[in-house]
Design a protein around this motif. Structure first.
Motif, PDB file in Angstrom:
ATOM      1  N   SER A 170       0.843  -1.190   0.000  1.00 16.21           N
ATOM      2  CA  SER A 170       0.000   0.000   0.000  1.00 16.21           C
ATOM      3  C   SER A 170       0.879   1.242   0.000  1.00 16.21           C
ATOM      4  O   SER A 170       1.811   1.349   0.797  1.00 16.21           O
ATOM      5  CB  SER A 170      -0.896   0.021   1.246  1.00 16.21           C
ATOM      6  OG  SER A 170      -1.574   1.258   1.378  1.00 16.21           O
ATOM      7  N   ARG A 172      -0.557   4.027   0.644  1.00 17.57           N
ATOM      8  CA  ARG A 172      -1.377   4.897   1.497  1.00 17.57           C
ATOM      9  C   ARG A 172      -1.129   4.659   2.984  1.00 17.57           C
ATOM     10  O   ARG A 172      -1.085   5.612   3.767  1.00 17.57           O
ATOM     11  CB  ARG A 172      -2.862   4.655   1.186  1.00 17.57           C
ATOM     12  CG  ARG A 172      -3.329   5.228  -0.136  1.00 17.57           C
ATOM     13  CD  ARG A 172      -3.871   6.632   0.029  1.00 17.57           C
ATOM     14  NE  ARG A 172      -5.108   6.623   0.805  1.00 17.57           N
ATOM     15  CZ  ARG A 172      -5.362   7.449   1.823  1.00 17.57           C
ATOM     16  NH1 ARG A 172      -4.458   8.322   2.228  1.00 17.57           N
ATOM     17  NH2 ARG A 172      -6.513   7.390   2.475  1.00 17.57           N
ATOM     18  N   PHE A 173      -0.997   3.400   3.373  1.00 22.16           N
ATOM     19  CA  PHE A 173      -0.976   3.085   4.794  1.00 22.16           C
ATOM     20  C   PHE A 173       0.293   2.316   5.170  1.00 22.16           C
ATOM     21  O   PHE A 173       0.435   1.135   4.851  1.00 22.16           O
ATOM     22  CB  PHE A 173      -2.219   2.277   5.169  1.00 22.16           C
ATOM     23  CG  PHE A 173      -3.505   2.999   4.872  1.00 22.16           C
ATOM     24  CD1 PHE A 173      -3.925   4.046   5.675  1.00 22.16           C
ATOM     25  CD2 PHE A 173      -4.278   2.649   3.766  1.00 22.16           C
ATOM     26  CE1 PHE A 173      -5.105   4.731   5.394  1.00 22.16           C
ATOM     27  CE2 PHE A 173      -5.450   3.324   3.477  1.00 22.16           C
ATOM     28  CZ  PHE A 173      -5.868   4.374   4.293  1.00 22.16           C
ATOM     29  N   TRP A 178       0.369   3.268  11.391  1.00 25.05           N
ATOM     30  CA  TRP A 178      -1.018   2.878  11.662  1.00 25.05           C
ATOM     31  C   TRP A 178      -1.147   1.696  12.613  1.00 25.05           C
ATOM     32  O   TRP A 178      -2.124   0.954  12.567  1.00 25.05           O
ATOM     33  CB  TRP A 178      -1.742   2.594  10.340  1.00 25.05           C
ATOM     34  CG  TRP A 178      -1.845   3.824   9.503  1.00 25.05           C
ATOM     35  CD1 TRP A 178      -1.053   4.178   8.450  1.00 25.05           C
ATOM     36  CD2 TRP A 178      -2.756   4.913   9.692  1.00 25.05           C
ATOM     37  NE1 TRP A 178      -1.406   5.391   7.959  1.00 25.05           N
ATOM     38  CE2 TRP A 178      -2.451   5.881   8.698  1.00 25.05           C
ATOM     39  CE3 TRP A 178      -3.796   5.157  10.587  1.00 25.05           C
ATOM     40  CZ2 TRP A 178      -3.169   7.073   8.590  1.00 25.05           C
ATOM     41  CZ3 TRP A 178      -4.501   6.348  10.477  1.00 25.05           C
ATOM     42  CH2 TRP A 178      -4.193   7.290   9.488  1.00 25.05           C
ATOM     43  N   ALA A 184      -2.781  -1.723   9.217  1.00 22.87           N
ATOM     44  CA  ALA A 184      -2.584  -1.033   7.940  1.00 22.87           C
ATOM     45  C   ALA A 184      -3.235  -1.796   6.794  1.00 22.87           C
ATOM     46  O   ALA A 184      -3.805  -1.198   5.875  1.00 22.87           O
ATOM     47  CB  ALA A 184      -1.092  -0.843   7.667  1.00 22.87           C
ATOM     48  N   LEU A 187      -7.050  -1.202   6.802  1.00 21.89           N
ATOM     49  CA  LEU A 187      -7.375   0.111   6.248  1.00 21.89           C
ATOM     50  C   LEU A 187      -7.288   0.117   4.724  1.00 21.89           C
ATOM     51  O   LEU A 187      -8.175   0.628   4.032  1.00 21.89           O
ATOM     52  CB  LEU A 187      -6.442   1.172   6.831  1.00 21.89           C
ATOM     53  CG  LEU A 187      -6.609   1.482   8.324  1.00 21.89           C
ATOM     54  CD1 LEU A 187      -5.520   2.442   8.785  1.00 21.89           C
ATOM     55  CD2 LEU A 187      -7.985   2.047   8.619  1.00 21.89           C
ATOM     56  N   ASP A 188      -6.232  -0.472   4.193  1.00 24.73           N
ATOM     57  CA  ASP A 188      -6.045  -0.464   2.745  1.00 24.73           C
ATOM     58  C   ASP A 188      -7.134  -1.259   2.038  1.00 24.73           C
ATOM     59  O   ASP A 188      -7.680  -0.816   1.019  1.00 24.73           O
ATOM     60  CB  ASP A 188      -4.670  -1.041   2.388  1.00 24.73           C
ATOM     61  CG  ASP A 188      -4.344  -0.831   0.921  1.00 24.73           C
ATOM     62  OD1 ASP A 188      -3.827   0.256   0.585  1.00 24.73           O
ATOM     63  OD2 ASP A 188      -4.627  -1.727   0.116  1.00 24.73           O
TER      64      ASP A 188
END
Length: 379
Positions: A170, A172-173, A178, A184, A187-188
């Motif tokens: 990811s 993003r995370f 996180w 993480a 979340l992704d």
């Protein structure tokens, strides 16, 4: 007087209810969910018909260590295992003479060995690392270019020409930001922005490039036998890709990727995690969790996924445990399927195959499970 008290109580309860509703509707969450269409789950049938072949694992005590997420046999005949503490353990194949070979200070999720005998590790916190035979840890790369960090190094495989292919699950995370790898990844996958990618690191030039991107949580990576293709698990969309190693910046999440990439397995019954090259042409794939109807039903409802993150973690729709690993060939034929519906051994992320044993990888197990190789001959 009593009516006044009840009126005040009712007003207070109304405020609480309104506050709770406002919280569930508006409290900020870290994801910006993307709508997608989840295929109807196939269930366990056909080549994946339920069985008990993974039940009753024999166990190696890891002496307090947890989560043997990646396991490999080194040139020295010793078994290496990456665990949650950041340690990489080294032991005899029967589990005796355990010692800490190295500690990265992060969390290694995948590793391979290069021609010089260095352990090449994908560390979810640190990036791509090289660990010398004496245990010295060196950073190979933690970014693609300036301002473009590797946030979530996950799987890695080393080609015969020395080039290294790793997944950046990811962009993003990052686990370090996180609360860890599991948080993480949740979340992704809930967001479904498909920011995962596959990278190539060339030690000769010390450069890193993007092979393919647009992957919903890029996870396990393996090379085909001719080393012209990469197999890559797309965990968030229940599938496995076959991607040309010479692809360059290929966006498989956008327009049709053409001749350089194709889906080898689609609509799998669980979340594909790690990939490991076995023997006799086999590649082993493990499922961290089975599919969950609650999660699939939220695919087209981004707002509902945001709401989920506002609930206590115990109410998150995490699928029940279910042990499941498969083996397939380069052309996509499933040649083995081992299951434990009871899920006694948590998150069966792949198999490490040796001449006489099948070691079962896991994110959270408190020991190292294994089966005799004869398990492959069972009906």
């Amino acid at each position: 007087m009593a009516k006044m008290r009840w009126g005040r109580l009712g007003g207070a309860l109304g405020i609480v209810v309104l506050a709770g509703a406002a919280y569930l509707a508006w409290w900020p969450v870290p994801i910006t969910p993307v709508a997608w269409t989840a295929p109807a789950a196939p269930g366990y049938q056909g080549v994946h018909a339920p069985n008990q072949r993974l039940a009753g694992l024999r166990m190696i005590d890891l002496k307090g260590e947890v989560g043997p997420e990646h396991i490999a046999l080194g040139r020295d005949g010793r078994l290496y295992a990456a665990v949650l503490s950041g340690n990489i353990l080294r032991m005899n194949p029967d589990g005796s003479d355990q010692q800490v070979f190295a500690n990265t200070g992060g969390r290694v999720l995948g590793f391979d060995f290069d021609a010089a005998g260095h352990l090449i590790a994908a560390d979810a916190v640190k990036g791509l690392l090289s660990i010398a035979p004496d245990g010295k840890v060196s950073l190979l790369t933690d970014q693609v270019a300036a301002g473009d960090p590797i946030r979530y190094a996950d799987g890695v495989v080393v080609a015969k020409n020395g080039k290294m292919y790793l997944s950046d699950a990811s962009t993003r995370f990052a686990p370090k930001d996180w609360g860890g790898t599991f948080e993480a990844s949740v979340l992704d996958i809930l967001e479904q922005a498909s920011t995962g990618r596959v990278l190539e690191y060339d030690p000769a030039t010390r450069t890193t490039r993007v092979v393919a991107r647009g992957i919903s949580f890029a996870n396990g990576v393996a090379l085909s036998q001719d080393e012209k293709s990469l197999f890559v698990n797309e965990t968030g969309k229940y599938r496995v890709w076959k991607i040309a190693v010479d692809a360059n910046g290929l966006d498989i999440g956008g327009t049709p990727p053409g001749s350089q990439a194709r889906v080898l397995f689609d609509n799998l019954p669980g979340y594909p995690d790690n990939l490991m090259r076995g023997q006799d042409g086999r590649i082993w794939l493990g499922f961290a969790k089975p599919r969950g109807a609650a999660i699939d039903n939220m695919a087209g409802k981004p707002w509902l996924r945001s709401l989920t993150l506002r609930l206590p973690r115990v109410l998150w729709p995490i699928p029940k445990p279910y042990g499941h690993v498969i083996a397939f060939t380069d052309d996509g034929k499933v040649v083995a399927d081992l299951q434990d519906p009871a899920g006694a051994y948590p998150e069966t992320t792949a198999i490490t195959e040796t001449a006489d044993r099948l070691y079962v990888q896991s994110l959270h197990a408190k020991g190292l499970g294994w089966l005799p190789k004869d398990a492959l001959k069972a009906p």
